[in-house]
Write a protein that holds these residues in place. Sequence first.
Motif, PDB file in Angstrom:
ATOM      1  N   TYR A 342       0.811  -1.225   0.000  1.00 30.78           N
ATOM      2  CA  TYR A 342       0.000   0.000   0.000  1.00 30.78           C
ATOM      3  C   TYR A 342       0.844   1.275   0.000  1.00 30.78           C
ATOM      4  CZ  TYR A 342      -3.950  -3.047   0.996  1.00 30.78           C
ATOM      5  OH  TYR A 342      -4.918  -4.022   0.907  1.00 30.78           O
ATOM      6  N   GLY A 343       2.094   1.191  -0.421  1.00 28.14           N
ATOM      7  CA  GLY A 343       2.999   2.326  -0.310  1.00 28.14           C
ATOM      8  C   GLY A 343       2.844   3.388  -1.380  1.00 28.14           C
ATOM      9  N   SER A 344       1.661   3.964  -1.500  1.00 28.75           N
ATOM     10  CA  SER A 344       1.490   5.147  -2.351  1.00 28.75           C
ATOM     11  C   SER A 344       0.534   6.098  -1.648  1.00 28.75           C
ATOM     12  CB  SER A 344       0.947   4.781  -3.739  1.00 28.75           C
ATOM     13  OG  SER A 344      -0.349   4.245  -3.652  1.00 28.75           O
ATOM     14  N   ALA A 345       0.860   7.370  -1.681  1.00 27.34           N
ATOM     15  CA  ALA A 345       0.056   8.378  -0.998  1.00 27.34           C
ATOM     16  C   ALA A 345      -0.945   9.040  -1.925  1.00 27.34           C
ATOM     17  CB  ALA A 345       0.977   9.441  -0.384  1.00 27.34           C
ATOM     18  N   ASP A 346      -0.967   8.648  -3.190  1.00 28.43           N
ATOM     19  CA  ASP A 346      -1.845   9.309  -4.160  1.00 28.43           C
ATOM     20  C   ASP A 346      -2.986   8.434  -4.651  1.00 28.43           C
ATOM     21  OD1 ASP A 346      -0.229   7.584  -5.577  1.00 28.43           O
ATOM     22  OD2 ASP A 346       0.694   9.115  -6.828  1.00 28.43           O
ATOM     23  N   SER A 347      -2.827   7.107  -4.610  1.00 21.97           N
ATOM     24  CA  SER A 347      -3.828   6.231  -5.214  1.00 21.97           C
ATOM     25  C   SER A 347      -5.186   6.341  -4.520  1.00 21.97           C
ATOM     26  CB  SER A 347      -3.343   4.779  -5.196  1.00 21.97           C
ATOM     27  OG  SER A 347      -3.021   4.358  -3.888  1.00 21.97           O
ATOM     28  N   THR A 348      -5.195   6.727  -3.252  1.00 21.77           N
ATOM     29  CA  THR A 348      -6.456   6.783  -2.502  1.00 21.77           C
ATOM     30  C   THR A 348      -7.335   7.929  -2.997  1.00 21.77           C
ATOM     31  OG1 THR A 348      -5.286   5.842  -0.608  1.00 21.77           O
ATOM     32  CG2 THR A 348      -7.439   6.826  -0.191  1.00 21.77           C
ATOM     33  N   ALA A 349      -6.777   9.118  -3.125  1.00 24.97           N
ATOM     34  CA  ALA A 349      -7.545  10.243  -3.682  1.00 24.97           C
ATOM     35  C   ALA A 349      -7.884   9.983  -5.145  1.00 24.97           C
ATOM     36  CB  ALA A 349      -6.747  11.541  -3.537  1.00 24.97           C
ATOM     37  N   THR A 391      -1.522  19.071   9.565  1.00 23.77           N
ATOM     38  CA  THR A 391      -1.439  20.409   8.977  1.00 23.77           C
ATOM     39  C   THR A 391      -2.482  20.634   7.882  1.00 23.77           C
ATOM     40  OG1 THR A 391       0.182  19.632   7.362  1.00 23.77           O
ATOM     41  CG2 THR A 391       1.037  20.546   9.430  1.00 23.77           C
ATOM     42  N   GLY A 392      -3.296  19.626   7.615  1.00 22.63           N
ATOM     43  CA  GLY A 392      -4.274  19.750   6.539  1.00 22.63           C
ATOM     44  C   GLY A 392      -3.738  19.344   5.179  1.00 22.63           C
ATOM     45  N   TYR A 393      -2.536  18.771   5.140  1.00 20.07           N
ATOM     46  CA  TYR A 393      -1.944  18.299   3.887  1.00 20.07           C
ATOM     47  C   TYR A 393      -1.733  16.785   3.946  1.00 20.07           C
ATOM     48  CZ  TYR A 393      -0.937  23.213   2.971  1.00 20.07           C
ATOM     49  OH  TYR A 393      -1.059  24.557   2.761  1.00 20.07           O
ATOM     50  N   VAL A 394      -1.595  16.184   2.763  1.00 22.45           N
ATOM     51  CA  VAL A 394      -1.271  14.763   2.669  1.00 22.45           C
ATOM     52  C   VAL A 394       0.251  14.622   2.682  1.00 22.45           C
ATOM     53  CG1 VAL A 394      -1.443  12.683   1.269  1.00 22.45           C
ATOM     54  CG2 VAL A 394      -3.390  14.256   1.388  1.00 22.45           C
ATOM     55  N   ARG A 429       7.199  13.871   3.742  1.00 21.46           N
ATOM     56  CA  ARG A 429       7.171  14.850   2.665  1.00 21.46           C
ATOM     57  C   ARG A 429       5.729  15.037   2.187  1.00 21.46           C
ATOM     58  NH1 ARG A 429      12.215  12.076  -0.713  1.00 21.46           N
ATOM     59  NH2 ARG A 429      13.860  12.660   0.772  1.00 21.46           N
ATOM     60  N   ALA A 430       5.424  16.255   1.804  1.00 20.26           N
ATOM     61  CA  ALA A 430       4.106  16.561   1.241  1.00 20.26           C
ATOM     62  C   ALA A 430       4.323  17.129  -0.148  1.00 20.26           C
ATOM     63  CB  ALA A 430       3.355  17.555   2.120  1.00 20.26           C
ATOM     64  N   ALA A 438      -6.060  15.558  -3.565  1.00 20.40           N
ATOM     65  CA  ALA A 438      -6.970  15.580  -2.416  1.00 20.40           C
ATOM     66  C   ALA A 438      -8.076  16.613  -2.622  1.00 20.40           C
ATOM     67  CB  ALA A 438      -6.188  15.871  -1.138  1.00 20.40           C
ATOM     68  N   TYR A 439      -7.707  17.771  -3.147  1.00 22.38           N
ATOM     69  CA  TYR A 439      -8.693  18.823  -3.429  1.00 22.38           C
ATOM     70  C   TYR A 439      -9.742  18.331  -4.428  1.00 22.38           C
ATOM     71  CZ  TYR A 439     -10.466  23.075  -5.702  1.00 22.38           C
ATOM     72  OH  TYR A 439     -11.274  24.040  -6.253  1.00 22.38           O
ATOM     73  N   ASP A 440      -9.282  17.753  -5.503  1.00 21.05           N
ATOM     74  CA  ASP A 440     -10.194  17.253  -6.536  1.00 21.05           C
ATOM     75  C   ASP A 440     -11.071  16.134  -5.981  1.00 21.05           C
ATOM     76  OD1 ASP A 440     -11.351  17.064  -9.035  1.00 21.05           O
ATOM     77  OD2 ASP A 440      -9.740  15.883  -9.919  1.00 21.05           O
ATOM     78  N   ALA A 441     -10.483  15.237  -5.198  1.00 22.53           N
ATOM     79  CA  ALA A 441     -11.246  14.123  -4.633  1.00 22.53           C
ATOM     80  C   ALA A 441     -12.359  14.631  -3.719  1.00 22.53           C
ATOM     81  CB  ALA A 441     -10.315  13.185  -3.864  1.00 22.53           C
TER      82      ALA A 441
END
Length: 684
Positions: A342-349, A391-394, A429-430, A438-441
Amino acid sequence: MKERVSILDGNTFLVCDRRGDIEPSFDFPTGLFSFDTRFLSTWLLTLDGQRLHALSIDDAQSYRTRFFLAPGEPTHYLDAKASVIRSRSIGGSFAEELTVLNHSEQEVEFTLRVDMGADFADLFEIKHERRKQGRTTPTVGHDKLRLSYRREAFCREVVISTSTRGEIDDRGMTFRIRVGPHGEWTTRLHVAAVIYGARGEDIRATLPLGGHRVAAAIHAEQDELIDRAPKLGCDCQPLAGAYRRSLNDLAALRYESITLGVRLLAAGLPWFMTLFGRDSIFTSLQVLPFLPKMVPATILMLAGLQGSRLDDFRDEEPGKILHELRYGETAGFEEQPHSPYYGSADSTALFVILLDEYERWTGDASLVRQLEPQARAALDWIDTYGDLLGTGYVWYVTRNPETGLQNQCWKDSWDSISYRDGRLPAFPRATCELQGYAYDAKLRGARLARTFWNDPAYADRLEREAAALKERFNRDFWIPEREYYALALDPEGRHVDALSSNIGHLLWSGIVDESRAARVAEHLLGPRLFSGWGVRTLADDEGRYNPIGYHVGTVWPFDNSIIAWGLWKYGFREEAGRICQSMLGASRFFDGRLPEAFAGYERDLTDYPVQYPTACSPQAWSAGTPLLLLRVMLGLEPQGEHLIIDPAVPEGMGRVELLDIPGRWGRVDALGRSRSPHDHNRGH
C-alpha cells in the motif's frame, strides 16, 4: 543497448534478444514470465554449434513473432547454405516452431540444439540478484523435459515437449537431422508453465479463460475490443499510428487476476505486469472516453483490496488504496510486502476521482452507490492517516523502512524529490500534486454524496474542506520570488523548491489560483522544463537534473498527457496543443508506441527522442497517452446527459474525426480541424 523483442498475452509474456534467444543475465533480463515468476531463463538455439543471427523479425502482433535467422556472422549472410525460421506464439503457454531450410543442392546433416533452463526467479530476485531458497529438480522423459521448483508449499513447474523425437537431457534438447536438397525440417516445441495451488491444482487452469489459448482466440478477443473503440479518421499519420498501436497494446496488456479471475490492465512489460493502483487509475482515466467497459473491473478490484487495518510491513492503513499486487515467491514468503503493498500516498484520492469520472461518462449510478463505503473510507484516509502532521496536507513516510518505498508519490524513485541545489529533504514529505488530488477528490466526493448518497451535509462539508485546502495550498506552496509552486514541503514546512513537472498535475486538479495559472503554463512550456519533445520531470538547471535520470530529467508521456489535460482545463489550448504535437511527433520514432520514458535532451541536440535505457514498453499509461491527447484536442467533456465537444486541433494536423464515442449519451461523433495561426485562444 541491446534490443529486446517481446510477445505477451496478459498473464504470460516472453522477452528475448533479436535472435529469439534467452540467456540468464541480470543486466539484460530476458525470459518467459508468468505471475511474477521466470519459467524460462535459458532458451538458446544453435545450428551445428553456431549461434544464429537475425535477418529479419516479424513482430507486428503482440502475441506472435517470427525470426528469420542464418548461421555465422552478418557478413556471411550471402554465403549461408542454410537458414532457420523461428515462429513462436504465446497464449498462457509458449509454443515455438523451428524450421531448418537447406539451400544447397545436396542432402545435409545438421545438429540443432536448444539449451533450456529455468531458474524460477521472482521478478524482485532478478532486479536485486538474490539467490533462490528452494530446489529445482529436472525430470527427463522420451518426449519432454520437466523442471520443477519447490520451496515448502510454493511449487512451480515448466514442462517442455517436442513433436519430433530428439535427444533430451536435463539442460535441453538436441536434434540430429538430415535435410534433402532445398528441403526443410520442422519441429514444434511447447512450453507449459504450471502454478500449483495449496491443494496441488494448477491455478491457471481454474481461471475463466483457462491456462492456454490459441492464437486465433487471442486475435479475435483483441479485435473485438478494438472494434468497440471509436473509429479515428485524421490527416495526421503519427496520430493515426499511435492510436492504433495504443489500442493494440491496451488489449494485449489485459490479464486475469489469479485471485479473483477478473480482467485487469497490467501496468507494463517487463517489470510491471500486474495491478498498480496509481498506474491503473491513470490508465483508466485515459481510456474512459474510448473503452469504458475496461474500467469497472479495476475500480472493483481496488475497492475490494482497500486497506482495512494498520500493517507496518505492507504500509497498509484503513481506507488506503493499494500500490502494487504481486503473486511471486518473495511476496508469498513475505520477503517483499507486495501481497498487496500500500505504499502510495496518491492512489487513494485518485480512486475517488476515477469513480466520479467513470459515472460522469457512463451514468453507472449503481457502481457509485455500491462503493459508497469504500469512497467514504478513502476520503476519510485523506484527513486522518494521510495528514501525518495534522497540517491539513497529505504527507508520506513509509512504515516499513527496510523494504518500503521511500517516495510514495508517482515519482517514486529514491532521489526524485529534491531542493534546487540537489539536497534531499527529510521525511515526511508533502508533494504538491498530492494536495491537488486531495482537493479534486473532495469536490468529486461532494458531488457523489449530494447526487447519489443522499447526504447533502457531507457534501457541504467536503466542499468547505476543499475550499480551505485550496486557499491554504496557494498560500503555503507558492514561491513568490520564483513564481511557481514548490515541489513539496519538508517536515518543517519549508519549500522543497525544485521546479518540476508536478505543477502540471496541479492544473489538472484545479487547485491553482486563476491568477497564477498563466505563470504555471509559462514554466511548463518554458525552456527549463520543455525539451521540445515534451515536459521534463525536472527542470534542466536543477541540482539533480539528469536527462537520462528516471524521475529527474526524463520525459514521461503519461505525465505530459495529464499536463496537457490540465492546461486545457484552464483554457490554455495552444499550450496543450504543443504538448500533443510533441508527444505525437516523438511517437513516430517509436513506431507509434510511446515508451515509459525517454531522455530529456533538447530536441535541437538529438533530432530524435532518445529512449530511456530500461523503459517499459509497452506500458499501460503510455499506451493511454494518445487517447487522452485526442480527448484534449477535441475538447471532450461530459456534462449531464451530453458530451461537450469543443475542438482545438493544433496547427498542421488537419482534420481529426472520432466516430462513435461511447457514454451515457449513447454514441456521438466529434470533428475538429487545425486552426489558423491568428485564431489562438491563449487562455486566461
